[in-house]
Design an enzyme around this catalytic site. Structure first.
Site, short mmCIF file in Angstrom:
data_model
loop_
_atom_site.label_atom_id
_atom_site.label_comp_id
_atom_site.label_asym_id
_atom_site.label_seq_id
_atom_site.Cartn_x
_atom_site.Cartn_y
_atom_site.Cartn_z
N CYS A 58 0.82 -1.22 0.00
CA CYS A 58 0.00 0.00 0.00
C CYS A 58 0.85 1.27 0.00
CB CYS A 58 -0.93 0.01 1.20
SG CYS A 58 -1.95 -1.47 1.32
N HIS A 65 -3.53 6.99 2.40
CA HIS A 65 -3.92 5.70 1.84
C HIS A 65 -5.26 5.31 2.47
CE1 HIS A 65 -4.35 1.59 0.94
NE2 HIS A 65 -3.94 1.15 2.11
N ASN A 75 -10.31 -0.38 -0.07
CA ASN A 75 -8.85 -0.26 -0.01
C ASN A 75 -8.28 -0.74 -1.35
OD1 ASN A 75 -6.11 -0.66 0.40
ND2 ASN A 75 -6.34 -1.53 2.45
N1 ACO Z 1 -18.24 -9.04 9.25
C1 ACO Z 1 -18.62 -9.36 10.50
N2 ACO Z 1 -17.74 -9.66 11.47
C2 ACO Z 1 -16.45 -9.64 11.16
C3 ACO Z 1 -15.99 -9.29 9.86
C4 ACO Z 1 -16.96 -9.01 8.89
N3 ACO Z 1 -16.63 -8.68 7.63
N4 ACO Z 1 -14.64 -9.34 9.84
C5 ACO Z 1 -14.25 -9.68 11.08
N5 ACO Z 1 -15.34 -9.87 11.87
C6 ACO Z 1 -15.38 -10.27 13.25
C7 ACO Z 1 -14.14 -10.97 13.70
O1 ACO Z 1 -14.19 -12.32 13.33
C8 ACO Z 1 -14.21 -10.77 15.20
O2 ACO Z 1 -15.06 -11.73 15.72
P1 ACO Z 1 -14.67 -12.50 17.06
O3 ACO Z 1 -14.56 -11.44 18.12
O4 ACO Z 1 -15.82 -13.44 17.26
O5 ACO Z 1 -13.37 -13.19 16.78
C9 ACO Z 1 -14.89 -9.42 15.34
O6 ACO Z 1 -15.48 -9.12 14.07
C10 ACO Z 1 -13.98 -8.29 15.72
O7 ACO Z 1 -12.83 -8.38 14.95
P2 ACO Z 1 -11.71 -7.33 15.14
O8 ACO Z 1 -10.48 -7.80 14.45
O9 ACO Z 1 -11.62 -6.94 16.58
O10 ACO Z 1 -12.35 -6.09 14.38
P3 ACO Z 1 -11.68 -4.71 14.14
O11 ACO Z 1 -12.47 -3.67 14.81
O12 ACO Z 1 -10.21 -4.73 14.41
O13 ACO Z 1 -11.89 -4.52 12.59
C11 ACO Z 1 -10.60 -4.68 10.58
C12 ACO Z 1 -11.32 -5.44 11.71
C13 ACO Z 1 -11.64 -3.88 9.83
C14 ACO Z 1 -9.92 -5.66 9.67
C15 ACO Z 1 -9.58 -3.72 11.23
O14 ACO Z 1 -8.79 -4.40 12.16
C16 ACO Z 1 -8.68 -3.08 10.20
O15 ACO Z 1 -9.14 -2.31 9.36
N6 ACO Z 1 -7.37 -3.34 10.28
C17 ACO Z 1 -6.44 -2.78 9.35
C18 ACO Z 1 -6.31 -3.74 8.26
C19 ACO Z 1 -6.07 -3.10 6.93
O16 ACO Z 1 -6.43 -1.99 6.66
N7 ACO Z 1 -5.44 -3.89 6.09
C20 ACO Z 1 -5.19 -3.50 4.78
C21 ACO Z 1 -3.78 -3.62 4.40
S1 ACO Z 1 -2.70 -2.73 5.37
C22 ACO Z 1 -3.21 -1.25 5.18
O17 ACO Z 1 -3.70 -0.90 4.13
C23 ACO Z 1 -3.09 -0.38 6.34
#
Ligand code: ACO
Length: 355
Positions: free
Chosen positions: A120, A260, A290
């Site tokens: 990214c 980003h 993204n």
């Molecule tokens: N729908 C419903 N529930 C979901 C989903 C979904 N699409 N995805 C995850 N969950 C669940 C998980 O399984 C978890 O359930 P559990 O507690 O029973 O295990 C729960 O939601 C909470 O998950 P968390 O990981 O705590 O959720 P969080 O608030 O951290 O959000 C997310 C997850 C959106 C992925 C976030 O962590 C994030 O955006 N991280 C950055 C990742 C990113 O942007 N990556 C891209 C590449 S790197 C970059 O560009 C920066």
């Protein structure tokens, strides 16, 4: 990484372009694919929809359209390009590079073409390289493209990742300028120890493609989202502060911050830490998701064509991505977009671009 040196030329963006595919995948579409909801995706990511390439579209096809639009705005042709840089994690093939494929399709015969692989943060890394080769006089015209087809490496059975990503391309043309204009500072960083926060385990030399790697779904993105979230906020804040220091500016000196588009909450957390007013922050994640290395040049093109970027506008770009990689740049804009420049085209098949 350092402030500019005496006698070194500046480098400035003189053209921008973008392209996203026609097909829209909404949050509602995911409700029938995995256990999720529109509400969860909206609240946790800010995304409402994303674009997905057609089966016969390769990354180079998306890149080509964005590139032609940027060249048109810069009033240059493919024959002018000295360096053609493509920032991507999803090239058409492992070999040759995506840049060489774009070069062939564009007919940019004089160009040195190569890919930058920094996930990214690829577009920011590419800007640093472009600024360097223009600064030293090795190149006069650089075409820099950020393109991704993340839909090709996303596991549509994994709700943790599949809702996040979209496809698209953004391109810029860079030319020499006065040292006090254009890209004023670049601050790029990486930490390979964090490599497994975001990875595609198979398909490289470590785990070459086999029936087993396909069965194990090893060719898809695996992500540790929570941990990424934390390091992304910190890395984006720190690198933008460093780029501002190098340019002799404070966060409030920036007219626009183009981050980003990873997650609305990452962007908001970074904005708060820096104290940047909300109206100066560019966010379009709700429409495109993204798009990794394409997200900054797509956002920039939309801002430029909407008339929100004018000569003298001070812009910060900032990103975090797999690797881990992160970085930021600060620029003083020089391009006056010619009257009658066509509006950004976010949908539709590629029109013929006049030269
Ligand atoms: N729908 C419903 N529930 C979901 C989903 C979904 N699409 N995805 C995850 N969950 C669940 C998980 O399984 C978890 O359930 P559990 O507690 O029973 O295990 C729960 O939601 C909470 O998950 P968390 O990981 O705590 O959720 P969080 O608030 O951290 O959000 C997310 C997850 C959106 C992925 C976030 O962590 C994030 O955006 N991280 C950055 C990742 C990113 O942007 N990556 C891209 C590449 S790197 C970059 O560009 C920066």
């Amino acid at each position: 990484m350092s402030p500019r040196h005496e006698g070194v030329r500046g480098a400035t963006i003189t053209g921008t372009g973008m392209y996203v595919p026609d097909r829209v995948l909404t949050n509602a579409d995911f409700e029938s694919m995995v256990e999720t909801s529109d509400e969860w995706i909206r609240e946790r990511t800010g995304i409402l929809e994303r674009r997905i390439s057609a089966p016969d579209q390769a990354s180079s096809d998306l890149a080509l359209i964005a590139a032609k639009r940027a060249l048109e705005m810069a009033r240059l042709t493919e024959a002018d390009i000295d360096h053609l840089i493509v920032a991507t994690t999803t090239p058409d093939r492992v070999l040759p590079s995506c840049a060489c494929t774009v070069q062939a399709k564009l007919g940019a015969k004089r160009a040195a073409a190569y890919d930058v692989f920094a996930a990214c943060t690829g577009f920011i890394y590419g800007l640093g390289i472009a600024r360097g080769v223009i600064g030293t006089g090795d190149a006069d015209t650089v075409l820099l493209i950020g393109v991704e087809q993340l839909s090709r490496i996303v596991d549509y059975t994994d709700r943790n990742t599949c809702v996040l990503f979209g496809d698209g391309a953004g391109a810029v043309v860079l030319r020499p300028c006065a040292p006090e204009e254009g890209v004023l500072s670049v601050s790029i960083h990486s930490d390979g120890v964090l490599g497994d926060l975001l990875e595609v385990p198979a398909g490289g030399s470590l785990l070459p493609a086999s029936h087993q790697t396909v069965e194990d779904r090893g060719h898809f993105i695996k992500m540790r989202g929570k941990e990424l979230f934390k390091v992304a906020v910190r890395g984006m804040e720190e690198s933008l502060r460093r780029a501002l220091d190098l340019a002799g500016m404070e966060p409030q000196d920036l007219d626009l911050v183009i981050p980003h588009q990873a997650n609305q909450r990452i962007i908001e957390a970074m904005r708060e830490r820096l104290g940047v007013p909300r109206e100066r922050l560019v966010v379009n994640i709700e429409r495109f998701g993204n798009t990794s290395s394409a997200s900054i040049p797509i956002s920039l093109d939309e801002e430029v064509r909407a008339g929100r970027v004018k000569p003298g506008t001070r812009i910060g770009f900032v990103a975090f991505g797999g690797g881990a990689t992160w970085g930021a740049t600060v620029s003083r804009w020089t391009l006056a977009v010619p009257r009658g420049a066509p509006a950004a085209v976010a949908v539709g098949a590629a029109p013929e671009v006049a030269r």
